[in-house]
Design an enzyme around this catalytic site. Structure first.
Site, PDB file in Angstrom:
ATOM      1  N   ASP A  17       1.099  -1.281   0.092  1.00  0.00           N
ATOM      2  CA  ASP A  17      -0.080   0.061  -0.015  1.00  0.00           C
ATOM      3  C   ASP A  17       0.774   1.245  -0.013  1.00  0.00           C
ATOM      4  O   ASP A  17       0.741   2.120   0.765  1.00  0.00           O
ATOM      5  CB  ASP A  17      -0.925   0.000   1.090  1.00  0.00           C
ATOM      6  CG  ASP A  17      -1.648  -1.327   1.303  1.00  0.00           C
ATOM      7  OD1 ASP A  17      -2.118  -2.165   0.494  1.00  0.00           O
ATOM      8  OD2 ASP A  17      -1.800  -1.782   2.599  1.00  0.00           O
ATOM      9  N   ASN A 160     -17.437  -6.113  -0.516  1.00  0.00           N
ATOM     10  CA  ASN A 160     -16.682  -5.575   0.403  1.00  0.00           C
ATOM     11  C   ASN A 160     -16.530  -4.184   0.574  1.00  0.00           C
ATOM     12  O   ASN A 160     -16.769  -3.573   1.643  1.00  0.00           O
ATOM     13  CB  ASN A 160     -15.235  -5.943   0.430  1.00  0.00           C
ATOM     14  CG  ASN A 160     -15.065  -7.590   0.686  1.00  0.00           C
ATOM     15  OD1 ASN A 160     -15.960  -8.220   0.221  1.00  0.00           O
ATOM     16  ND2 ASN A 160     -14.371  -7.939   1.393  1.00  0.00           N
ATOM     17  N   GLU A 197     -11.170  -0.546  -4.093  1.00  0.00           N
ATOM     18  CA  GLU A 197     -10.532  -0.124  -2.822  1.00  0.00           C
ATOM     19  C   GLU A 197      -9.243   0.843  -3.475  1.00  0.00           C
ATOM     20  O   GLU A 197      -9.137   0.783  -4.417  1.00  0.00           O
ATOM     21  CB  GLU A 197     -10.258  -1.000  -1.972  1.00  0.00           C
ATOM     22  CG  GLU A 197      -8.922  -2.249  -2.452  1.00  0.00           C
ATOM     23  CD  GLU A 197      -8.606  -2.969  -1.568  1.00  0.00           C
ATOM     24  OE1 GLU A 197      -9.490  -3.369  -0.382  1.00  0.00           O
ATOM     25  OE2 GLU A 197      -7.662  -3.972  -1.701  1.00  0.00           O
ATOM     26  N   HIS A 261      -3.006  -1.278  -5.315  1.00  0.00           N
ATOM     27  CA  HIS A 261      -3.060  -0.165  -4.256  1.00  0.00           C
ATOM     28  C   HIS A 261      -2.057   0.883  -4.452  1.00  0.00           C
ATOM     29  O   HIS A 261      -1.124   0.999  -3.822  1.00  0.00           O
ATOM     30  CB  HIS A 261      -2.987  -0.849  -2.928  1.00  0.00           C
ATOM     31  CG  HIS A 261      -3.366   0.058  -1.873  1.00  0.00           C
ATOM     32  ND1 HIS A 261      -4.442  -0.329  -0.969  1.00  0.00           N
ATOM     33  CD2 HIS A 261      -2.862   1.499  -1.612  1.00  0.00           C
ATOM     34  CE1 HIS A 261      -4.655   0.866  -0.271  1.00  0.00           C
ATOM     35  NE2 HIS A 261      -3.667   1.842  -0.483  1.00  0.00           N
ATOM     36  N   ARG A 294       4.752  -8.178  -0.325  1.00  0.00           N
ATOM     37  CA  ARG A 294       4.038  -7.302  -1.366  1.00  0.00           C
ATOM     38  C   ARG A 294       5.030  -6.080  -1.414  1.00  0.00           C
ATOM     39  O   ARG A 294       5.431  -5.624  -0.168  1.00  0.00           O
ATOM     40  CB  ARG A 294       2.516  -6.812  -0.788  1.00  0.00           C
ATOM     41  CG  ARG A 294       1.611  -7.851  -1.352  1.00  0.00           C
ATOM     42  CD  ARG A 294       0.143  -7.420  -0.749  1.00  0.00           C
ATOM     43  NE  ARG A 294       0.047  -7.150   0.513  1.00  0.00           N
ATOM     44  CZ  ARG A 294      -0.928  -6.470   1.112  1.00  0.00           C
ATOM     45  NH1 ARG A 294      -2.019  -6.151   0.462  1.00  0.00           N
ATOM     46  NH2 ARG A 294      -1.012  -6.416   2.667  1.00  0.00           N
TER      47      ARG A 294
END
Length: 318
Positions: A17, A160, A197, A261, A294
């Site tokens: 992120d 979600n 998101e 992200h 990640r």
């Protein structure tokens, strides 16, 4: 300069992120989810490449208990109205209710010139007006209005999270009702989980773009795109056009899986830079939440003849 980087390799390992902000002081400021999800880490450098080896400072650590005591996710650092703010999601516990974590959005702030050495104030919850799971907030200013864009679970809608936008009265308080911009609906948005998101805002020419991430956080994770004319009412959903296909997705040949992200920054020459995370393998052992691999990658954004961003493939310059 990005020409000095191997774009197929992470800029920073084990940072999901990622968010990079270039400030007027000439520094790049970086924050991201840390593998332990236990606080807000910052670093800064004069160059994008320098962020890789820059000193890290944990400027805020989660409390041991309470509504924001666990799973600190996706911080973003912004300079809004004369002060630094970090917006982040936090949960009261790892208990999952209604198939979702119980995250809400929070903020910390400092007026220090250097946020790495400043004293930070916990500002409390940034109330979205909807008492349900939310995360991944970003802010941007347009025509002197500060906007808040985030991912929100709306209980009456399957999935979600959806992407919402609202004006802000202050950097920590909304000034109006949230407006929904997109829900998971296409096949590529509902693989594993129904997810929109991680919104990120990019201005270019006569348009404003919002990228977002969709599907589960495995190799199916990918980026979608919304666009609006720069003079349109950004709070009118009809102003926004949604691309029917993902604009950035897994690159099997280079083993860069689930890119998303993202955030945007600029290089030293003023070119737009895409910042994103991805994994280098698909076989995850155990709960993917606790797989730390990640990694943060960067690449230049190209532009087509119609003024739309071209992200190409992860790990490649084109």
């Amino acid at each position: 300069m990005l020409q000095n980087l191997d774009l197929s390799k992470p800029l920073i390992e084990q940072r999901a992120d990622p968010f990079i902000y270039k400030h007027t002081d000439g520094y790049y400021y970086f924050t991201a989810s840390v593998p332990a999800y236990d606080g807000i880490e910052l670093r800064r450098a004069k160059t994008l490449e320098g962020l890789a080896q820059a000193e890290t400072v944990m400027v805020w650590h989660k409390p041991d208990e309470g509504p924001y005591s666990d799973l600190i996710w996706a911080p973003e650092i912004h300079f809004n109205q004369g002060a630094w703010y970090v917006y982040f999601a936090a949960a009261p516990s790892r208990e999952i209710k209604f198939d979702l974590f119980q995250h809400r959005m929070y903020a910390i702030s400092t007026k220090a010139d250097n946020p790495l050495t400043g004293e930070w104030t916990f500002e409390g919850q940034v109330d979205s007006g909807i008492d349900a799971f939310c995360l991944d907030a970003t802010t941007f200013t347009h025509n002197d209005v500060l906007y808040y864009v985030w991912a929100q679970k709306e209980p009456e809608i399957k999935g979600n999270s959806n992407i919402l936008i609202a004006p802000m009265a202050t950097p920590t308080r909304l000034a109006g009702e949230p407006v929904r911009l997109t829900i998971p609906e296409f096949d590529w948005e509902i693989r594993g989980f129904w997810v929109n998101e991680g919104p990120a805002v990019l201005k270019h020419g006569n348009r404003i773009f919002i990228t977002y991430s969709a599907s589960a956080t495995d190799e199916n994770y990918c980026m979608g795109l919304l666009s609006a004319n720069i003079d349109d009412d950004l709070l009118d959903p009809k102003s926004w056009t949604k691309a029917p296909q993902p604009v950035f997705q897994t690159h099997d040949e280079l083993s860069i899986f689930g890119p998303g992200h993202n955030s945007f920054t600029k290089d030293d020459e003023g070119n737009d830079v895409l910042v994103y995370h991805a994994r280098t393998y698909t076989e995850i052992v155990g709960d993917p939440l606790w797989d730390p691999n990640r990694h943060t990658y960067v690449k230049l954004v190209k532009w087509d003849d119609n003024g739309f961003p071209v992200f190409g493939k992860p790990g490649q310059a084109d």
